[in-house]
Design a protein around this motif. Structure first.
Motif, PDB file in Angstrom:
ATOM      1  N   LEU A  74       5.380  -7.264 -17.216  1.00 20.90           N
ATOM      2  CA  LEU A  74       4.219  -7.616 -16.492  1.00 20.90           C
ATOM      3  C   LEU A  74       4.017  -6.403 -15.330  1.00 20.90           C
ATOM      4  O   LEU A  74       2.791  -5.942 -15.312  1.00 20.90           O
ATOM      5  N   MET A  75       4.932  -5.746 -14.570  1.00 22.44           N
ATOM      6  CA  MET A  75       4.736  -5.066 -13.630  1.00 22.44           C
ATOM      7  C   MET A  75       4.499  -3.636 -14.309  1.00 22.44           C
ATOM      8  O   MET A  75       3.669  -2.914 -13.853  1.00 22.44           O
ATOM      9  N   ARG A  76       5.097  -3.522 -15.560  1.00 22.44           N
ATOM     10  CA  ARG A  76       4.487  -2.085 -16.172  1.00 22.44           C
ATOM     11  C   ARG A  76       3.080  -2.220 -16.366  1.00 22.44           C
ATOM     12  O   ARG A  76       2.285  -1.306 -16.372  1.00 22.44           O
ATOM     13  N   GLU A  77       2.690  -3.344 -16.985  1.00 20.12           N
ATOM     14  CA  GLU A  77       1.197  -3.420 -17.242  1.00 20.12           C
ATOM     15  C   GLU A  77       0.419  -3.143 -15.732  1.00 20.12           C
ATOM     16  O   GLU A  77      -0.896  -2.633 -16.190  1.00 20.12           O
ATOM     17  N   MET A  78       0.852  -3.558 -14.999  1.00 23.79           N
ATOM     18  CA  MET A  78       0.020  -3.528 -13.812  1.00 23.79           C
ATOM     19  C   MET A  78      -0.019  -1.719 -13.318  1.00 23.79           C
ATOM     20  O   MET A  78      -1.056  -1.329 -12.766  1.00 23.79           O
ATOM     21  N   GLY A  79       0.791  -1.107 -13.889  1.00 21.96           N
ATOM     22  CA  GLY A  79       0.530   0.394 -13.694  1.00 21.96           C
ATOM     23  C   GLY A  79       0.317   0.799 -12.235  1.00 21.96           C
ATOM     24  O   GLY A  79       1.238   0.429 -11.495  1.00 21.96           O
ATOM     25  N   ARG A  90      -1.292 -10.604 -20.420  1.00 20.12           N
ATOM     26  CA  ARG A  90      -2.667  -9.864 -20.891  1.00 20.12           C
ATOM     27  C   ARG A  90      -2.573  -8.578 -20.204  1.00 20.12           C
ATOM     28  O   ARG A  90      -1.706  -8.191 -19.449  1.00 20.12           O
ATOM     29  N   SER A  91      -3.213  -7.805 -20.920  1.00 21.16           N
ATOM     30  CA  SER A  91      -3.432  -6.440 -20.570  1.00 21.16           C
ATOM     31  C   SER A  91      -4.678  -6.364 -19.495  1.00 21.16           C
ATOM     32  O   SER A  91      -5.630  -7.339 -18.978  1.00 21.16           O
ATOM     33  N   LEU A  92      -4.630  -5.142 -18.887  1.00 15.48           N
ATOM     34  CA  LEU A  92      -5.631  -5.084 -17.481  1.00 15.48           C
ATOM     35  C   LEU A  92      -7.113  -5.177 -17.964  1.00 15.48           C
ATOM     36  O   LEU A  92      -7.958  -5.306 -17.513  1.00 15.48           O
TER      37      LEU A  92
END
Length: 582
Positions: free
Chosen positions: A337-342, A373-375
């Protein structure tokens, strides 16, 4: 020739607090070592190795933490493996499901227990075993005031509930099924039959309630090893993480890595943004404010609003979505999740393993896009906690938009006022109650001093006569809190609370209230002259005279926008302790 006695260790490194207890050759050193030896502790354990406290909130009265004895053993293995000396100690445990009047009443008491237990004993570093809602903030608050090397091991969520072929989530489905019973859509027998189906393994709530939220906050703050938030309680990898945490705390002591070396304002910003992306509990606001206060890090309600306002909801998890924590873990958990938040996060924030947040999540992968989910395809575009202000809440109130009904985020209606929980329970099912689906339910005197303790009753049950018509949500306003597992268009933490003279105490049934979440406003449409007349007519509130801890709470608790800590506990006091009195 005189027979040589056992070798008494020389002075231990001054960097270790425990040397003040175990390193001397005088009477006190004898006493400290000798009494530890009555547990079978060998002499070599006093050779200068770090003494690691394992702060355990195990209790059979805290079902979420009922497996902590086994987790503590795994932590001990890691400490021994790394050459440390593990010592387990208990502190008061807070079970959200059983304690009355509310576990929140005792959060600050536990923090005092933790702080004084750490400071008073020969501990060089500490592992905090946290699980049920209030145990996590209480333990971190106490440890923060001492500021020793600290790592957190959460107990982990239960496995998904299973009932008649469907997944059910703790708290969330309890509330929905309870309303179905009241509406006549579910039988009592079926309701009781779901009990064991919901809680079918060790662990805390498997919804994104306060326990899962605070475990996520711990990981986002960098206070745990990666993966801590979501591994199920009964998964073997939970015990692997516990053992690895035992190893890590010894390394932290050797490096002199204190809690304050890890958590700073950028860590707080990361955690607030993660809370928005996971659809985390509103309780995180009050607990994070308290932790920040102990650590002397500036943090305000405005920070929650500003940092989380544009963060999308990326985790499709109850109560804001459909999945549960077990699914979240299999999908990749918080690292994914945190990697997806970028770039929404500050990747340079530090963590207990010596790596940055960015380094820890660099290789994290998402394995299920239905759950994380993705951004570009969020569950909801903006999900952060909204901070409301206006004449009804001049010091602030909060709402969780991701768990609310979109059509009610801007709403104007007539107030139906309840003077406390007993009044609500006495009248909410009255068929003659003057209420409709456009009304706004208001409950007061359920805040920190009004109840006391600020219970999780802000998500008031809806009137039965409206449930029978199919109504499933209404705007609700109170100075109480809400369970992280709950849902609905619920305004919470109204401050100042009614019991301290807040405007909430002046609201009358029939008054018009306007909620505008996008505009961040909560307005009582009654002019100031009328409010002044009502205030003048308020009866004087009797002074609390219960004595004991409750009296201490009433005298010293701060309002929710300040974290509801005690005024005399805010800040760091360090781990220094005066000389031994023996």
């Amino acid at each position: 020739m005189k027979k040589k006695g056992p070798k008494i260790p020389g002075p231990i490194s001054k960097a270790l607090r425990s040397s003040a207890w175990f390193g001397s050759k005088d009477r006190n050193g004898f006493m400290h070592r000798s009494w530890m030896k009555n547990q079978g502790t060998p002499q070599r354990m006093f050779d200068g190795r770090p003494v690691i406290g394992i702060c355990n909130t195990w209790s059979e009265l805290t079902p979420c933490n009922g497996h902590f004895r086994q987790i503590a053993e795994a932590v001990k293995r890691g400490i021994l493996e790394a050459g440390g000396f593990p010592v387990e100690f208990p502190v008061m445990s807070l079970g959200e499901t059983l304690m009355r009047p509310t576990a929140m009443l005792f959060r600050n008491l536990v923090s005092m227990d933790v702080e004084e237990s750490i400071r008073a004993n020969p501990i060089d570093g500490v592992v905090l075993l946290c699980g049920c809602d209030k145990t996590t903030p209480a333990l971190i608050m106490g440890a923060a005031s001492c500021d020793l090397p600290t790592i957190v091991v959460s107990g982990g969520p239960m496995l998904n509930g299973k009932f008649r072929g469907k997944d059910i989530g703790s708290g969330t489905n309890l509330f929905s099924m309870s309303e179905d019973v009241r509406a006549g859509h579910m039988s009592i027998d079926d309701f009781v039959g779901a009990e064991a189906c919901m809680s079918r393994s060790a662990g805390h709530c498997m919804t994104m309630g306060t326990a899962s939220t605070m475990a996520s906050m711990v990981e986002a703050l960098g206070l745990s090893l990666p993966g801590n938030a979501a591994i199920p309680a009964v998964d073997a990898r939970r015990y692997e993480l516990a053992q690895n945490s035992g190893r890590e705390i010894v390394s932290m002591v050797h490096k002199g890595m204190r809690l304050s070396d890890i958590v700073d304002r950028r860590s707080m910003q990361n955690a607030v943004k993660v809370n928005a992306a996971i659809g985390g509990s509103t309780n995180a606001v009050i607990h994070m404010l308290a932790i920040a206060g102990r650590m002397e890090i500036p943090l305000s309600l405005e920070d929650f609003d500003a940092w989380g306002r544009e963060v999308p909801l990326l985790v499709d998890l109850m109560p804001s979505g459909q999945f549960l924590m077990e699914d979240f873990y299999y999908a990749g958990g918080l690292p994914a999740l945190m990697r997806e938040m970028g770039e929404l996060l500050d990747g340079n924030a530090r963590t207990v393993n010596g790596r940055t947040i960015g380094e820890n999540i660099a290789d994290a992968e998402c394995w299920d896009r239905k759950v994380i989910r993705s951004l570009e395809n969020p569950v909801r575009a903006a999900a952060g906690i909204a901070v409301l202000r206006g004449n009804l809440a001049p010091n602030g109130a909060i709402i969780k938009p991701s768990a609310a009904s979109k059509n009610l985020l801007r709403h104007r209606g007539k107030a139906v006022v309840f003077d406390g929980l007993e009044d609500l329970r006495a009248r909410i099912d009255d068929p003659d109650l003057a209420v409709d689906e456009n009304s706004i339910l208001v409950m007061r005197n359920v805040g920190l001093k009004g109840f006391p303790g600020m219970p999780e009753i802000g998500n008031m049950p809806l009137p039965t006569k409206l449930l029978e018509k199919g109504v499933r949500d209404m705007v609700r306003i109170s100075d109480a809190r809400m369970s992280g597992t709950a849902y609905g268009t619920v305004v919470l933490h109204v401050s100042p609370e009614a019991a301290t003279g807040g405007v909430l105490a002046l609201v009358q049934t029939g008054d018009i209230i306007e909620l505008d979440v996008d505009g961040r406003s909560l307005v009582l449409h009654v002019n100031d002259d009328v409010l002044a007349e009502r205030r003048a007519a308020l009866p004087e509130r009797p002074r609390h005279s219960g004595g004991g801890y409750e009296q201490l709470f009433m005298n010293h608790v701060l309002q929710p926008e300040l974290g509801a800590d005690f005024d005399f506990l805010v800040g760091r006091r360090g781990a220094h302790v005066s000389q031994n009195a023996h």
